[in-house]
Write a protein that holds these residues in place. Structure first.
Motif, mmCIF file in Angstrom:
data_model
loop_
_atom_site.group_PDB
_atom_site.id
_atom_site.type_symbol
_atom_site.label_atom_id
_atom_site.label_comp_id
_atom_site.label_asym_id
_atom_site.label_seq_id
_atom_site.Cartn_x
_atom_site.Cartn_y
_atom_site.Cartn_z
ATOM 1 N N LEU A 168 -34.421 -31.636 -53.609
ATOM 2 C CA LEU A 168 -32.980 -32.426 -53.806
ATOM 3 C C LEU A 168 -32.088 -32.127 -52.796
ATOM 4 O O LEU A 168 -31.013 -32.482 -52.802
ATOM 5 C CB LEU A 168 -32.645 -32.109 -55.088
ATOM 6 N N ALA A 169 -32.541 -31.619 -51.546
ATOM 7 C CA ALA A 169 -31.587 -31.363 -50.501
ATOM 8 C C ALA A 169 -31.765 -32.566 -49.522
ATOM 9 O O ALA A 169 -32.883 -33.475 -49.545
ATOM 10 C CB ALA A 169 -32.115 -30.366 -49.498
ATOM 11 N N TYR A 170 -30.725 -33.077 -48.992
ATOM 12 C CA TYR A 170 -31.024 -34.244 -48.239
ATOM 13 C C TYR A 170 -30.617 -33.953 -46.812
ATOM 14 O O TYR A 170 -29.839 -33.105 -46.163
ATOM 15 C CB TYR A 170 -29.674 -35.456 -48.369
ATOM 16 N N PRO A 171 -31.588 -34.543 -45.901
ATOM 17 C CA PRO A 171 -31.447 -34.278 -44.371
ATOM 18 C C PRO A 171 -30.200 -34.878 -44.005
ATOM 19 O O PRO A 171 -29.754 -35.925 -44.376
ATOM 20 C CB PRO A 171 -32.463 -35.132 -43.788
ATOM 21 N N PRO A 172 -29.350 -34.288 -42.926
ATOM 22 C CA PRO A 172 -28.137 -34.484 -42.692
ATOM 23 C C PRO A 172 -27.917 -36.070 -42.464
ATOM 24 O O PRO A 172 -26.908 -36.779 -42.928
ATOM 25 C CB PRO A 172 -27.776 -33.652 -41.566
ATOM 26 N N GLN A 173 -28.681 -36.609 -41.499
ATOM 27 C CA GLN A 173 -28.332 -38.066 -41.370
ATOM 28 C C GLN A 173 -28.709 -38.998 -42.240
ATOM 29 O O GLN A 173 -28.193 -40.241 -42.277
ATOM 30 C CB GLN A 173 -29.112 -38.483 -40.106
ATOM 31 N N TRP A 174 -29.344 -38.580 -43.198
ATOM 32 C CA TRP A 174 -30.130 -39.493 -44.385
ATOM 33 C C TRP A 174 -29.208 -39.397 -45.679
ATOM 34 O O TRP A 174 -29.836 -39.869 -46.546
ATOM 35 C CB TRP A 174 -31.470 -39.157 -44.465
ATOM 36 N N ALA A 175 -28.337 -38.544 -45.682
ATOM 37 C CA ALA A 175 -27.727 -38.279 -46.878
ATOM 38 C C ALA A 175 -27.421 -39.568 -47.834
ATOM 39 O O ALA A 175 -27.567 -39.664 -48.724
ATOM 40 C CB ALA A 175 -26.568 -37.247 -46.858
ATOM 41 N N LYS A 176 -26.335 -40.539 -46.940
ATOM 42 C CA LYS A 176 -25.780 -41.604 -47.678
ATOM 43 C C LYS A 176 -26.808 -42.613 -47.898
ATOM 44 O O LYS A 176 -26.976 -43.171 -49.190
ATOM 45 C CB LYS A 176 -24.882 -42.086 -46.789
ATOM 46 N N PRO A 177 -27.833 -42.934 -47.028
ATOM 47 C CA PRO A 177 -28.817 -43.902 -47.791
ATOM 48 C C PRO A 177 -29.533 -43.372 -48.899
ATOM 49 O O PRO A 177 -29.791 -44.161 -49.868
ATOM 50 C CB PRO A 177 -29.675 -43.984 -46.606
ATOM 51 N N MET A 178 -30.074 -42.115 -48.981
ATOM 52 C CA MET A 178 -30.591 -41.553 -50.176
ATOM 53 C C MET A 178 -29.950 -41.517 -51.472
ATOM 54 O O MET A 178 -30.414 -41.833 -52.522
ATOM 55 C CB MET A 178 -31.154 -40.296 -49.795
ATOM 56 N N ILE A 179 -28.574 -41.341 -51.289
ATOM 57 C CA ILE A 179 -27.837 -41.310 -52.421
ATOM 58 C C ILE A 179 -27.747 -42.658 -52.850
ATOM 59 O O ILE A 179 -27.829 -42.844 -54.093
ATOM 60 C CB ILE A 179 -26.335 -40.885 -52.123
ATOM 61 N N VAL A 180 -27.467 -43.679 -51.898
ATOM 62 C CA VAL A 180 -27.292 -45.136 -52.670
ATOM 63 C C VAL A 180 -28.780 -45.648 -53.207
ATOM 64 O O VAL A 180 -28.678 -46.296 -54.204
ATOM 65 C CB VAL A 180 -27.169 -45.951 -51.280
ATOM 66 N N VAL A 181 -29.885 -45.075 -52.519
ATOM 67 C CA VAL A 181 -31.281 -45.403 -53.295
ATOM 68 C C VAL A 181 -31.228 -44.742 -54.635
ATOM 69 O O VAL A 181 -31.688 -45.771 -55.597
ATOM 70 C CB VAL A 181 -32.119 -44.973 -52.349
ATOM 71 N N VAL A 182 -30.847 -43.607 -54.773
ATOM 72 C CA VAL A 182 -30.722 -42.900 -55.986
ATOM 73 C C VAL A 182 -29.984 -43.549 -56.922
ATOM 74 O O VAL A 182 -30.384 -44.108 -58.310
ATOM 75 C CB VAL A 182 -30.365 -41.390 -55.915
#
Lengths: 315, 97, 108
Positions: free
Chosen positions: A274-288
């Motif tokens: 459940l760690a997010y790579p720095p550039q991809w944090a926002k898109p992954m959060i939106v997908v979740v």
């Protein structure tokens, strides 16, 4: 100074409503008091600078819990008199009073001896919030810093739903929850149930999207959608779905599945579950968030509908 | 000008509070369900309208003010629908004692 | 006394009231209402602690508040399960009694 007077008034009213919910004559009056108590509680949250919590409390604590309790009280005709005959004697009352006073006094003492300055995680959150890409610190905590809690909460909700479904009598398994509601198709309830849901859906989508930077988020949004669905069911404009419907079951589990998938993805790309790579944090959060929305809506609506109570016909 | 707007807000909100109290007094003192519903929906909705009108000058933008008016319209809609449903249920209970 | 202490004391009283209702009330549905009152007292206590942690430009510590949102949703799910259990109890035994002796004429 006036802030203190307002807070004192709210607390006193809150205590009065809580006492009413406990000592009212019958269950229906107690539930009415409890719903008012829940709505007043959301004012308390606003005073404590927790607007997200206020939204959630007003929607779930006041609205959904009240609706569920009222639905249950309509099925307990006649059991109240028997229960009152079973009341424990005066000795138990006195002991319970002493125990409650003791617990309340202990908690009050703990409140009065709290350390000053208070330990807090606010500086760490404020420092690291920019990396997550969201502006609302609560959303950041829920989906980035304490994402594991949110994942486990979604799974707990699904388990609770399975628990409610498992209470169905054997012959109704796979059927539809609740009774089929009949309402006059030209009446006011049907009109209301046609007018309000489009507005409700717009509000829900707005609150969902605004939750990134302002108070809001998927819990409040899912509650509004579940409430609109319940309104449509109550007006008889749609029937409850069969619980063995495959698309329904997929919609219920899609949230936790996507969340776990993203977590495992984070394990490989950023080094921890459940760690997010720095550039991809926002898109992954939106997908979740988008994946959790149908799960939460369906689970909240189906928890309100209850266990299957009739054989379903058709698909 | 600011003070005048604040005074207007205070007067309107106090008037709204008075109507809310009148509705609550009606709820307690009126004899049956229909008159109580009448007191609740009329007085409380008028009270809410006055409170909203009183808050309008305090808003920062026209959009926020429109949101307040939207809240009032939604409360109007739901209280109208719900009071109609309660009255119908009371009528039905009267007919079949 | 500042606002947080006031709400903390109020929360302690709510927990006491809910606990008394949970023990004394006989009908299971009313026990659940009292349980919810007790739970919300704990939540308000948590919220007061969160408000005390205001720092770094935030008005309140967001970590306890996020936990509170989780707690409110899970409390609703638990109440829903409890209410479903009560409804099933009433349907199969025609009474909401929690007594240990099996009632006569229980049907499924």
């Amino acid at each position: 100074m006036t802030g203190n007077i307002v807070s004192l008034a709210i607390v006193l009213l809150l205590l009065a409503l809580a006492v009413w919910a406990v000592v009212a004559r019958n269950a229906f009056l107690a539930i009415a008091g409890f719903v008012a108590y829940g709505l007043l509680l959301s004012l308390v949250w606003v005073r404590l600078h927790g607007v997200d919590v206020a939204l959630t409390e007003a929607a779930i604590g006041g609205g959904l819990t009240g609706a569920m309790l009222i639905g249950a009280v309509s099925r307990l005709r006649g059991t109240e008199a028997a229960a009152r005959a079973e009341r424990s004697g005066a000795g138990v009352h006195v002991l319970a009073l002493l125990l409650s006073l003791g617990v309340a006094a202990t908690l009050a003492l703990c409140v009065l001896v709290l350390p000053d300055p208070a330990p807090t995680l606010a500086p760490q959150v404020a420092q690291n919030l920019a990396v997550t890409g969201v502006g609302n610190p609560i959303t950041g905590v829920l989906l980035a810093f304490r994402a594991l809690d949110t994942l486990l909460e979604a799974i707990v909700l699904v388990i609770a739903l399975i628990g409610v479904w498992s209470l169905a009598p054997e012959r109704f398994w796979g059927g539809r929850p609740g009774l089929r509601h009949q309402a006059d198709p030209d009446g006011i309830l049907a009109y209301f149930a046609r007018l309000l849901p489009p507005l409700g859906i717009v509000f829900a989508v707005y609150i969902f999207w605004a939750g990134a930077d302002h108070p809001g988020g998927k819990f409040q949004s899912a509650t509004i959608l579940a409430a609109m669905w319940t309104l449509v069911l109550m007006a008889g404009l749609a029937d409850t779905p069969r619980i063995d419907h495959r698309a329904l079951r997929f919609g219920i589990v899609v949230g936790p599945l996507v969340f776990i998938a993203i977590g495992v993805l984070g394990l490989f790309s950023a080094g921890a579950l459940l760690a997010y790579p720095p550039q991809w944090a926002k898109p992954m959060i939106v997908v979740v968030e988008v994946a959790l929305l149908p799960t939460l809506t369906l689970v909240l609506g189906l928890l309100l509908a209850g266990a299957p109570a009739r054989r379903g016909g058709g698909a | 000008m600011d003070r005048l707007l604040d005074l207007f807000s205070i007067v309107a909100i106090v008037a709204g509070g008075f109507f809310f109290m009148a509705g609550s007094v009606g709820l307690l003192r009126f004899p049956d369900a229909y008159t109580r519903l009448h007191a609740l929906t009329k007085a409380d909705n008028l009270g809410l309208a006055l409170v909203v009108i009183g808050l309008l000058p305090q808003m920062d933008s026209v959009l926020a003010a429109l949101k307040l008016v939207l809240v009032w319209l939604l409360v109007l809609l739901s209280s109208a629908a719900v009071s109609q449903l309660i009255a119908r249920a009371a009528r039905r209970r009267e007919r079949t004692p | 006394m500042n606002v947080e202490t006031l709400y903390g004391l109020g929360a302690a009283a709510l927990v006491g009231i809910g606990l008394y209702g949970l023990i004394v009330l006989a009908h299971p549905l009313r026990k659940i209402i009292a349980f919810n009152v007790m739970g919300s007292g704990v939540f308000v206590l948590f919220g007061a602690l969160a408000k005390r942690g205001a720092a770094a430009g935030l008005h309140a510590d967001p970590v306890p508040q996020a936990l509170l949102i989780t707690a409110i949703v899970v409390a609703f799910a638990a109440s829903a399960l409890a209410v479903a259990l009560i409804v099933r109890l009433i349907e199969s035994t025609d009474s909401a009694s929690l007594a240990s002796d099996p009632p006569d004429g229980s049907r499924d």
